[in-house]
Design an enzyme around this catalytic site. Structure first.
Site, short mmCIF file in Angstrom:
data_model
loop_
_atom_site.label_atom_id
_atom_site.label_comp_id
_atom_site.label_asym_id
_atom_site.label_seq_id
_atom_site.Cartn_x
_atom_site.Cartn_y
_atom_site.Cartn_z
N GLY A 1 -16.52 -4.50 -7.24
CA GLY A 1 -16.66 -3.45 -6.24
C GLY A 1 -16.21 -2.09 -6.74
O GLY A 1 -16.86 -1.07 -6.46
N ALA A 2 -15.08 -2.04 -7.47
CA ALA A 2 -14.57 -0.74 -7.93
C ALA A 2 -15.52 -0.13 -8.95
O ALA A 2 -15.81 1.08 -8.89
CB ALA A 2 -13.18 -0.91 -8.53
N TYR B 1 -2.55 0.67 -11.10
CA TYR B 1 -1.35 1.44 -11.45
C TYR B 1 -0.14 0.57 -11.22
O TYR B 1 -0.13 -0.33 -10.37
CB TYR B 1 -1.26 2.74 -10.62
CG TYR B 1 -1.46 2.52 -9.15
CD1 TYR B 1 -2.75 2.54 -8.60
CD2 TYR B 1 -0.40 2.23 -8.32
CE1 TYR B 1 -2.95 2.29 -7.27
CE2 TYR B 1 -0.60 1.96 -6.97
CZ TYR B 1 -1.88 2.00 -6.46
OH TYR B 1 -2.08 1.73 -5.14
N GLY C 1 -15.80 -3.95 -16.31
CA GLY C 1 -15.85 -4.59 -14.99
C GLY C 1 -17.16 -4.30 -14.29
O GLY C 1 -17.83 -3.28 -14.56
N SER D 1 0.81 -1.22 0.00
CA SER D 1 0.00 0.00 0.00
C SER D 1 0.85 1.28 0.00
O SER D 1 1.82 1.40 0.76
CB SER D 1 -0.93 0.00 1.22
OG SER D 1 -1.62 1.23 1.27
N THR E 1 -9.28 -1.48 2.34
CA THR E 1 -9.09 -1.92 0.96
C THR E 1 -9.36 -3.42 0.84
O THR E 1 -9.84 -4.05 1.79
CB THR E 1 -7.69 -1.47 0.43
OG1 THR E 1 -7.61 -1.76 -0.94
CG2 THR E 1 -6.55 -2.15 1.18
N ASP F 1 -13.83 6.56 -3.24
CA ASP F 1 -13.20 6.08 -4.49
C ASP F 1 -13.75 6.81 -5.72
O ASP F 1 -12.98 7.24 -6.59
CB ASP F 1 -13.45 4.57 -4.67
CG ASP F 1 -12.45 3.73 -3.89
OD1 ASP F 1 -11.37 4.25 -3.54
OD2 ASP F 1 -12.76 2.55 -3.64
N LYS G 1 -13.87 -4.18 1.67
CA LYS G 1 -14.69 -2.99 1.39
C LYS G 1 -16.19 -3.21 1.59
O LYS G 1 -16.92 -2.28 1.93
CB LYS G 1 -14.43 -2.49 -0.03
CG LYS G 1 -13.10 -1.78 -0.18
CD LYS G 1 -12.96 -1.15 -1.54
CE LYS G 1 -11.65 -0.41 -1.65
NZ LYS G 1 -11.47 0.28 -2.92
N ASN H 1 -14.64 2.61 1.78
CA ASN H 1 -13.17 2.62 1.83
C ASN H 1 -12.65 3.51 2.95
O ASN H 1 -11.45 3.65 3.11
CB ASN H 1 -12.56 3.04 0.48
CG ASN H 1 -12.67 4.54 0.25
OD1 ASN H 1 -13.52 5.21 0.82
ND2 ASN H 1 -11.80 5.06 -0.59
N1 LIG Z 1 -6.67 3.53 -8.08
C1 LIG Z 1 -7.47 3.31 -7.06
O1 LIG Z 1 -7.57 4.13 -6.12
C2 LIG Z 1 -8.33 2.06 -7.03
C3 LIG Z 1 -9.42 1.98 -6.15
C4 LIG Z 1 -10.20 0.81 -6.14
C5 LIG Z 1 -9.87 -0.26 -7.00
N2 LIG Z 1 -8.80 -0.17 -7.84
C6 LIG Z 1 -8.46 -1.28 -8.77
O2 LIG Z 1 -9.65 -1.69 -9.45
C7 LIG Z 1 -9.53 -3.06 -9.87
C8 LIG Z 1 -10.81 -3.83 -9.59
O3 LIG Z 1 -10.99 -3.96 -8.18
P1 LIG Z 1 -12.38 -4.56 -7.58
O4 LIG Z 1 -12.31 -4.31 -6.10
O5 LIG Z 1 -13.56 -4.09 -8.33
O6 LIG Z 1 -12.24 -6.14 -7.88
P2 LIG Z 1 -13.44 -7.22 -7.87
O7 LIG Z 1 -14.59 -6.77 -7.06
O8 LIG Z 1 -12.78 -8.53 -7.57
O9 LIG Z 1 -13.98 -7.25 -9.41
C9 LIG Z 1 -13.18 -7.76 -10.41
C10 LIG Z 1 -13.77 -7.41 -11.79
O10 LIG Z 1 -12.76 -7.65 -12.77
C11 LIG Z 1 -13.24 -8.58 -13.74
N3 LIG Z 1 -12.08 -9.36 -14.18
C12 LIG Z 1 -11.19 -10.01 -13.39
N4 LIG Z 1 -10.21 -10.55 -14.16
C13 LIG Z 1 -10.48 -10.23 -15.45
C14 LIG Z 1 -9.85 -10.51 -16.70
N5 LIG Z 1 -8.72 -11.21 -16.76
N6 LIG Z 1 -10.41 -10.00 -17.84
C15 LIG Z 1 -11.56 -9.28 -17.77
N7 LIG Z 1 -12.23 -9.00 -16.62
C16 LIG Z 1 -11.68 -9.47 -15.47
C17 LIG Z 1 -14.31 -9.35 -13.06
O11 LIG Z 1 -15.16 -9.88 -14.06
P3 LIG Z 1 -16.19 -11.13 -13.78
O12 LIG Z 1 -17.34 -10.56 -13.02
O13 LIG Z 1 -16.57 -11.58 -15.13
O14 LIG Z 1 -15.39 -12.14 -13.01
C18 LIG Z 1 -14.97 -8.25 -12.21
O15 LIG Z 1 -15.82 -7.46 -13.00
C19 LIG Z 1 -8.27 -3.60 -9.16
O16 LIG Z 1 -7.22 -3.63 -10.11
C20 LIG Z 1 -7.98 -2.55 -8.09
O17 LIG Z 1 -6.58 -2.48 -7.81
C21 LIG Z 1 -8.03 0.97 -7.88
#
Ligand SMILES: NC(=O)c1ccc[n+]([C@@H]2O[C@H](COP(=O)([O-])OP(=O)(O)OC[C@H]3O[C@@H](n4cnc5c(N)ncnc54)[C@H](OP(=O)(O)O)[C@@H]3O)[C@@H](O)[C@H]2O)c1
Length: 278
Positions: free
Chosen positions: A133-134, A220, A130, A17, A64, A105, A68, A89
């Site tokens: 959660g994000a 990132y 996607g 982190s 995180t 977020d 969440k 968050n």
């Molecule tokens: N920059 C920031 O401040 C910030 C804040 C929050 C999150 N994030 C980033 O956002 C991303 C998502 O986080 P999350 O919490 O939403 O995760 P999550 O709840 O586990 O959701 C994952 C999503 O990604 C899809 N997915 C996973 N692998 C894939 C692949 N190989 N090809 C296509 N789709 C795929 C899943 O699709 P299915 O439903 O089809 O499985 C689902 O829609 C992470 O990389 C996280 O680091 C960044």
């Protein structure tokens, strides 16, 4: 001098982190007397570790992956942003001792897009990749910017449909599979999948990119993610990573806790300079 106020980010894993560094820079800049740690909390320990942190005088937490959604049950009041996103968050300990959950977020993404990067969203065609959660957390703030339409594409199309239905009242939003995007073009593509974590690119038809398309990866990494690399190779006008969103969501949390809004530009510049060498 009194002891510093205590804050932390909890997650599992958490060693990676950047939040402790970001909040230390904010505290120095705004002359706030606080410490901010990273605490590894396994899912089965969430409730007792939270109680322990706040019983020991903790003032606020960032939350995180993977906590969440689960953390909501540990809080006695929820902001409108948490109720809409179904995820939190940030936890604020009120003077009464009550724990309030919030979600910064979406505000962080919108601030990075519109203020730092000067990207217009109003009346544009937006593709959100996607449905996890994000994606859920950024949907309402994106729709508030009044895009012409917002398409949610996900491997599991049913999850995208569920999201589109849940947010239909907020704007022109619909769901799609990846293959069905063939022949469509977008002005802004936001990658909220976890594909970059696995060094993969979502299965997008390259035709979705036009000469003016801006791509944004919530993830990132050093110089580029697989998605930003793919976007530039296939003709996107710009491709950005989510470091700015991370700093902006942190600033919003800092404001909720301290009532002071830090200047994010020097903090983002310091992190980006380090990132380039990783
Ligand atoms: N920059 C920031 O401040 C910030 C804040 C929050 C999150 N994030 C980033 O956002 C991303 C998502 O986080 P999350 O919490 O939403 O995760 P999550 O709840 O586990 O959701 C994952 C999503 O990604 C899809 N997915 C996973 N692998 C894939 C692949 N190989 N090809 C296509 N789709 C795929 C899943 O699709 P299915 O439903 O089809 O499985 C689902 O829609 C992470 O990389 C996280 O680091 C960044």
């Amino acid at each position: 001098m009194p002891a510093p106020d205590r804050y932390a980010v909890i997650g599992h894993p958490i060693a990676h982190s950047r939040s402790p560094q970001i909040h230390a820079l904010f505290a120095r800049q705004t002359h706030q007397h606080l410490v901010y740690d990273a605490i590894d909390v396994a899912p089965q320990e969430l409730a007792p570790r939270l109680r322990e942190f706040f019983a020991g005088g903790g003032r606020g937490l960032n939350v995180t992956v993977p906590h969440k959604e689960a953390v909501i049950a540990c809080c006695s009041s929820l902001s409108a942003r948490v109720r809409t996103a179904g995820a939190a968050n940030t936890i604020v300990r009120e003077p009464t001792g009550e724990l309030r959950a919030d979600n910064t977020d979406g505000a962080g993404l919108v601030r990075d897009l519109t203020h730092n990067l000067r990207i217009a969203v109003a009346a544009r065609r937006v593709l959100l990749l996607g449905a996890g959660g994000a994606a859920r957390g950024v949907l309402a703030p994106l729709l508030e910017l009044k895009p012409r339409e917002l398409v949610i594409a996900n491997r599991n199309v049913e999850r995208a449909q569920t999201l589109a239905s849940a947010f239909a009242a907020l704007g022109a939003v619909r769901a799609s599979g990846f293959a069905q995007l063939d022949g469509m073009h977008f002005d802004l593509i936001v990658n909220a999948t976890a594909a970059s974590l696995q060094a993969e690119v979502p299965p997008l038809p390259p035709g979705v990119l036009g000469a003016g398309t801006v791509c944004y990866d919530l993830f990132y990494a050093g110089n580029a993610t697989r998605f930003t690399h793919w976007a530039l190779q296939h003709g996107a006008a710009q491709a950005h990573m989510g470091l700015g969103m991370l700093v902006e969501q942190a600033a919003e949390s800092f404001y909720l806790w301290r009532g002071v809004r830090p200047d994010t530009a020097p903090v983002l510049a310091a992190l980006a300079a380090q990132q380039a060498y990783q």
